[in-house]
Design a protein around this motif. Structure first.
Motif, PDB file in Angstrom:
ATOM      1  N   GLN A  96       0.810  -1.217   0.000  1.00 55.31           N
ATOM      2  CA  GLN A  96       0.000   0.000   0.000  1.00 55.31           C
ATOM      3  C   GLN A  96       0.843   1.267   0.000  1.00 55.31           C
ATOM      4  N   THR A  97       1.968   1.239   0.685  1.00 50.56           N
ATOM      5  CA  THR A  97       2.756   2.462   0.862  1.00 50.56           C
ATOM      6  C   THR A  97       4.048   2.487   0.064  1.00 50.56           C
ATOM      7  N   GLY A  98       4.429   1.373  -0.521  1.00 49.43           N
ATOM      8  CA  GLY A  98       5.565   1.370  -1.413  1.00 49.43           C
ATOM      9  C   GLY A  98       6.905   1.206  -0.748  1.00 49.43           C
ATOM     10  N   ALA A  99       7.930   1.143  -1.593  1.00 45.66           N
ATOM     11  CA  ALA A  99       9.261   0.751  -1.145  1.00 45.66           C
ATOM     12  C   ALA A  99       9.951   1.816  -0.320  1.00 45.66           C
ATOM     13  N   ASN A 100       9.453   3.050  -0.362  1.00 46.20           N
ATOM     14  CA  ASN A 100      10.156   4.122   0.340  1.00 46.20           C
ATOM     15  C   ASN A 100       9.728   4.288   1.784  1.00 46.20           C
ATOM     16  N   ASN A 101       8.801   3.476   2.242  1.00 48.87           N
ATOM     17  CA  ASN A 101       8.333   3.524   3.615  1.00 48.87           C
ATOM     18  C   ASN A 101       8.601   2.151   4.219  1.00 48.87           C
ATOM     19  N   LEU A 102       9.707   2.030   4.928  1.00 54.00           N
ATOM     20  CA  LEU A 102      10.124   0.751   5.480  1.00 54.00           C
ATOM     21  C   LEU A 102       9.710   0.623   6.937  1.00 54.00           C
ATOM     22  N   PHE A 103       9.287  -0.602   7.286  1.00 59.79           N
ATOM     23  CA  PHE A 103       8.968  -0.930   8.677  1.00 59.79           C
ATOM     24  C   PHE A 103      10.082  -1.849   9.176  1.00 59.79           C
ATOM     25  N   PHE A 104      10.741  -1.419  10.257  1.00 62.18           N
ATOM     26  CA  PHE A 104      11.906  -2.129  10.767  1.00 62.18           C
ATOM     27  C   PHE A 104      11.605  -2.929  12.019  1.00 62.18           C
ATOM     28  N   GLY A 105      12.347  -4.020  12.184  1.00 63.73           N
ATOM     29  CA  GLY A 105      12.409  -4.688  13.467  1.00 63.73           C
ATOM     30  C   GLY A 105      13.429  -3.975  14.350  1.00 63.73           C
ATOM     31  N   THR A 106      13.592  -4.476  15.567  1.00 64.83           N
ATOM     32  CA  THR A 106      14.528  -3.849  16.503  1.00 64.83           C
ATOM     33  C   THR A 106      15.931  -4.427  16.372  1.00 64.83           C
ATOM     34  N   GLY A 107      16.092  -5.437  15.535  1.00 62.62           N
ATOM     35  CA  GLY A 107      17.422  -5.925  15.216  1.00 62.62           C
ATOM     36  C   GLY A 107      17.899  -7.082  16.072  1.00 62.62           C
ATOM     37  N   THR A 108      18.895  -7.786  15.541  1.00 59.82           N
ATOM     38  CA  THR A 108      19.616  -8.820  16.283  1.00 59.82           C
ATOM     39  C   THR A 108      21.069  -8.382  16.370  1.00 59.82           C
ATOM     40  N   ARG A 109      21.557  -8.279  17.615  1.00 57.52           N
ATOM     41  CA  ARG A 109      22.964  -7.884  17.807  1.00 57.52           C
ATOM     42  C   ARG A 109      23.828  -9.131  17.815  1.00 57.52           C
ATOM     43  N   LEU A 110      24.674  -9.243  16.790  1.00 55.98           N
ATOM     44  CA  LEU A 110      25.519 -10.430  16.608  1.00 55.98           C
ATOM     45  C   LEU A 110      26.946 -10.146  17.051  1.00 55.98           C
ATOM     46  N   THR A 111      27.488 -11.049  17.857  1.00 51.12           N
ATOM     47  CA  THR A 111      28.898 -10.993  18.236  1.00 51.12           C
ATOM     48  C   THR A 111      29.554 -12.298  17.823  1.00 51.12           C
ATOM     49  N   VAL A 112      30.601 -12.206  17.006  1.00 50.66           N
ATOM     50  CA  VAL A 112      31.359 -13.385  16.584  1.00 50.66           C
ATOM     51  C   VAL A 112      32.684 -13.374  17.340  1.00 50.66           C
ATOM     52  N   ILE A 113      32.893 -14.394  18.137  1.00 52.35           N
ATOM     53  CA  ILE A 113      34.064 -14.445  19.024  1.00 52.35           C
ATOM     54  C   ILE A 113      35.233 -15.130  18.320  1.00 52.35           C
ATOM     55  N   PRO A 114      36.394 -14.459  18.271  1.00 51.55           N
ATOM     56  CA  PRO A 114      37.554 -15.058  17.573  1.00 51.55           C
ATOM     57  C   PRO A 114      38.043 -16.326  18.264  1.00 51.55           C
TER      58      PRO A 114
END
Lengths: 114, 115
Positions: A96-114
């Motif tokens: 309905q609103t097109g590609a220029n109006n994005l709805f985001f999640g709050t994200g996943t914070r990834l840590t890769v340990i050496p």
């Protein structure tokens, strides 16, 4: 109203592991879905864009899938590296609103340990 | 090819003041969208500009206004600043000709702190 949820909120893995990040959305009438990477205090870097008619996209060690009918997407990262440490955001655009109006999640914070 | 640029990088303002943030879209793009990202949250859509007009607006009060110039660059203005306006403000650009499927390109953001 479109709502996007990402699970888990944080993830810590040893270097070399394969991992999956999950994204779900409530309204299946989407036009596309994008996965972004965000480093602390920085802007967003687009990783993959999946059109609503597609089921997956691949770029290097990244593979994103889309199941529009169930309102789910996954981001698969193969052979993780410390440089992959960042927050990963999923975003959808509605028909309905097109590609220029994005709805985001709050994200996943990834840590890769050496 | 320059990507999306934003200025300033950081800004500190006092409650009640007004602020203007600036964005230049990626070369070849004609549409600019603004987002607000509070700490620990995902970005929220503020509004979108195309052909110098506001085309869509998210759930933000009238204190948030914008402008687009003939060269496609854009400004975001916030009046009567509140502490809750402290956030990272992100600008994204795309091409309207591919409105329904184009990839959004984001700038580095402007960090606004209201004291």
């Amino acid at each position: 109203k479109q709502e996007v949820t990402q699970i888990p909120a944080a993830l810590s893995v040893p270097e070399g592991e394969n991992l999956v990040l999950n994204c779900s959305f409530t309204d299946s009438a989407i036009y596309n879905l994008q996965w972004f990477r965000q480093d602390p205090g920085k802007g967003l870097t687009s990783l993959l864009l999946i059109q609503s008619s597609q089921r997956e996209q691949t770029s290097g060690r990244l593979n994103a899938s889309l199941d529009k009918s169930s309102g789910r997407s996954t981001l698969y990262i193969a052979a993780s590296q410390p440089g992959d440490s960042a927050t990963y955001l999923c975003a959808v655009s509605n028909a309905q609103t097109g590609a220029n109006n994005l709805f985001f999640g709050t994200g996943t914070r990834l840590t890769v340990i050496p | 090819d320059a990507g999306v640029t934003q200025s300033p990088t950081h800004l500190i303002k006092t409650r009640g003041q007004q602020v203007t943030l600036r964005c230049s879209p990626k070369s070849g793009h004609d549409t600019v969208s603004w987002y607000q990202q509070a700490l620990g949250q995902g970005p929220q859509f503020i509004f979108q500009y195309y052909e110098e007009e506001e085309r869509q607006r998210g759930n933000f009060p009238d204190r948030f206004s914008g402008h687009q110039f003939p060269n496609y660059s854009s400004e975001l203005n916030v009046n009567a600043l509140l502490l809750g306006d402290s956030a990272l403000y992100l600008c994204a650009s795309s091409s309207i000709r591919r409105l329904w499927g184009d990839e959004q390109y984001f700038g580095p953001g402007t960090r606004l702190t209201v004291t």
